[in-house]
Design an enzyme around this catalytic site. Sequence first.
Site, short mmCIF file in Angstrom:
data_model
loop_
_atom_site.label_atom_id
_atom_site.label_comp_id
_atom_site.label_asym_id
_atom_site.label_seq_id
_atom_site.Cartn_x
_atom_site.Cartn_y
_atom_site.Cartn_z
N GLU A 143 0.80 -1.24 0.00
CA GLU A 143 0.00 0.00 0.00
C GLU A 143 0.82 1.28 0.00
O GLU A 143 0.64 2.16 0.84
CB GLU A 143 -0.96 -0.02 1.19
CG GLU A 143 -1.91 -1.20 1.14
CD GLU A 143 -2.83 -1.34 2.35
OE1 GLU A 143 -2.80 -0.46 3.23
OE2 GLU A 143 -3.57 -2.33 2.41
N ASN B 142 2.00 -5.10 -3.25
CA ASN B 142 0.60 -5.41 -2.93
C ASN B 142 -0.17 -4.14 -2.56
O ASN B 142 0.32 -3.33 -1.77
CB ASN B 142 0.60 -6.38 -1.73
CG ASN B 142 -0.77 -6.92 -1.39
OD1 ASN B 142 -1.47 -7.43 -2.27
ND2 ASN B 142 -1.15 -6.82 -0.13
N HIS C 78 -10.61 -6.04 -2.23
CA HIS C 78 -11.66 -5.79 -1.22
C HIS C 78 -12.80 -5.07 -1.94
O HIS C 78 -12.85 -3.84 -1.99
CB HIS C 78 -11.12 -4.94 -0.07
CG HIS C 78 -10.05 -5.63 0.71
ND1 HIS C 78 -10.30 -6.79 1.43
CD2 HIS C 78 -8.73 -5.37 0.88
CE1 HIS C 78 -9.18 -7.19 2.02
NE2 HIS C 78 -8.21 -6.35 1.69
N GLU D 141 -6.29 -10.57 -1.46
CA GLU D 141 -7.13 -10.35 -0.26
C GLU D 141 -8.60 -10.29 -0.64
O GLU D 141 -9.34 -9.43 -0.17
CB GLU D 141 -6.71 -9.05 0.45
CG GLU D 141 -5.23 -9.00 0.79
CD GLU D 141 -4.82 -7.76 1.58
OE1 GLU D 141 -5.69 -7.03 2.08
OE2 GLU D 141 -3.60 -7.52 1.70
N ASP E 109 -12.37 -10.29 -0.95
CA ASP E 109 -13.64 -10.44 -0.23
C ASP E 109 -14.62 -9.47 -0.87
O ASP E 109 -14.26 -8.36 -1.24
CB ASP E 109 -13.52 -10.25 1.29
CG ASP E 109 -12.86 -8.96 1.72
OD1 ASP E 109 -12.60 -8.08 0.87
OD2 ASP E 109 -12.62 -8.80 2.94
#
Length: 375
Positions: free
Chosen positions: A181, A225, A260, A288, A290
Amino acid sequence: MPKNKGKLVCMVVVFVLALTLSVGCFTRSNAEADDQPAPPPGMPSLKEIYKDYFEIGAAVNLSTINTHRSLIDLHFSSLTAENEMKPEGLQRTEGRFSFQIADRIVNLAVDQGLKMRGHTLVWHAQTPGWFFQDKNGNRIDQKAVITEEDRQLVRERLESHIENVMQYYAGKVYAWDVVNEAISDDGRYILRQDSPWFRILGEEFLEIAFRKAHEVDPDAKLFYNDYNIERPYKLNRTIQMLQSLLDKGVPIHGVGIQGHWSVGDSLAEVEQAIKKYAELGLEIHITELDIGTRDISAQGLARQAEYYRQAFALFKKYSDVITSVTLWGISDAATWRPNDNPLLFDKNREPKPAFWAIVDTDKSWEENKAYYLGE
Ligand code: G3I
């Protein structure tokens, strides 16, 4: 009491005590292992289904490796530690590395023959303040003037963290999110301006981190990432940053798209981003995933299932470059987004329509469920 009789009583007491303790331990560890009932026979395995496409992973933590153990065993070929391998998990105090907690997750992966992703070495969050303090305890990133000595100190800490952690896990962790990030949400800048790493070391911190990581474990796959880097507002700046690292010969092997998302977010944008990152010659991990929905009516869950189906159909289409897809958790009982119900299994750890949808992306979730469960 005669001497021998006394000895005998002692021995019996010790024996009974030992027996009680060992039964106690046995029942406790069994209870943990049994915390979740085994899935019913006939349940398809995601890792079997996706074995010719990509690794299928889950983020786990110390609790879910027990409470979700049978789902882990059946469905996942890769694990990521949700928090335990972050700097605050591994080096809360300078120079004192504590691997015991993370080891419980890494050892599970090693024992079960699962891939282990390392998350994460360099991040502005979940990193203890001491990384950024000078010898007098003052925050270097808040200073008006940062000296060369300050920079050197922080650079050494960054390199030492990477060296200790990657050396310790060499051969066990095959891929690392080296930097997490770093791209700014503010379109005026490429890099996030509030990161202490950036404020102290400038943009060079990325290069330092990747070069050190490669030096320590030349076999590890090194990833950048980030979240929303598949969205137009961040995509071009991320490409620019990655391209400039690649032009300098910095060893970076892949990009992690976190994923996300929420039901309805554009998958066309995701496809565009996959193509662009692939053009850079980078491997792609969805790290990641979801996909949230607040609507848990039958209709809401069906919409979520359809979105998951389309997302996995897309990942399959690009499986020459997408080599791993990790879900950020297993069930809605244990997620960082508790109100969004974003995972494949519900709060009771039962498969949701979304699970059935990705079992075969050419069919509807209802067909898949009926096929496997004969309902
Ligand atoms: O460990 C402490 C515990 O001692 C304390 O009692 C408790 C009280 O709140 O907090 C615990 O720490 C929490 C930690 O998770 C472990 O459970 C933190 O408050 C909480 O903020 C932290 O959240 C994690 C978050 O990263 C932190 O930024 C989430 O679990 C984790 O899922 C999330 O993961 C991140 C990825 O690393 C990077 N990408 C985004 C993703 C979601 O935010």
